[in-house]
Design a protein around this motif. Structure first.
Motif: not given
Length: 171
Positions: A114-133, A140-143
């Motif tokens: 049930x968790x979800x994640x979105x990634x950016x082109x330069x290694x950016x990561x956004x992770x959402x874990x609803x079970x743990x709020x 990362x900011x690297x090409x």
């Protein structure tokens, strides 16, 4: 959402951290175009976390429903067709979604279903874990990546490290 640290920039901006590149790499350029792969969208870690929190709270900001929770549910739950290879990541709309185990998933195996994640082109990561709020951001900011770098292992390890910390803190 009153974002002030997010936008499109067609020129180098002294208020932004430069993208880290391999020496003499000509593949990353600043562009005024919003077409193709040179769109130059920038976001701060703070506002990226707010975007994750917006999705965690199902479109509700300060008690006001900005986007219907049904739209957020569609975006953050599996929308991938059943006919796809089961080893491929499961996707919502623009989000990778943790559902069934998949060998090629960008989301670590320790992450709650049930968790979800979105990634950016330069290694950016956004992770959402609803079970743990919880919302976690990595900037990362690297090409590009050095030879031998295992992208999938790296991005999975980010989430697994978050989960390991949560598990350790609860004991």
């Amino acid at each position: 959402m009153n974002f002030t640290e997010t936008g499109w920039y067609g020129e180098v901006n002294e208020k932004l951290v430069s993208v880290i590149r391999m020496p003499n790499d000509q593949n990353w350029t600043t562009s005024k175009s919003t077409d193709g792969n040179k769109m130059n969208m920038y976001v701060s870690s703070r506002e990226l976390a707010k975007w994750g929190y917006f999705h965690l709270k199902k479109g509700n900001v300060n008690g006001k429903q900005i986007v219907s929770n049904e739209i957020i549910d569609i975006a953050t739950t599996v929308q991938s067709p059943n006919s796809l290879d089961v080893e491929l990541p499961q996707n919502g709309y623009l989000w990778f979604v943790k559902d069934l185990p998949a060998r090629k998933s960008e989301i670590g195996e320790l992450i709650s279903k049930g968790s979800f994640q979105i990634l950016g082109y330069t290694g950016v990561t956004l992770l959402v874990i609803p079970q743990h709020n919880l919302v976690a951001v990595r900037a990362f900011n690297s090409f590009g990546s050095p030879n031998g770098f295992d992208y999938l292992a790296d991005v999975r390890e980010f989430g697994n490290t978050i989960m390991t910390c949560l598990i350790s803190a609860s004991h």
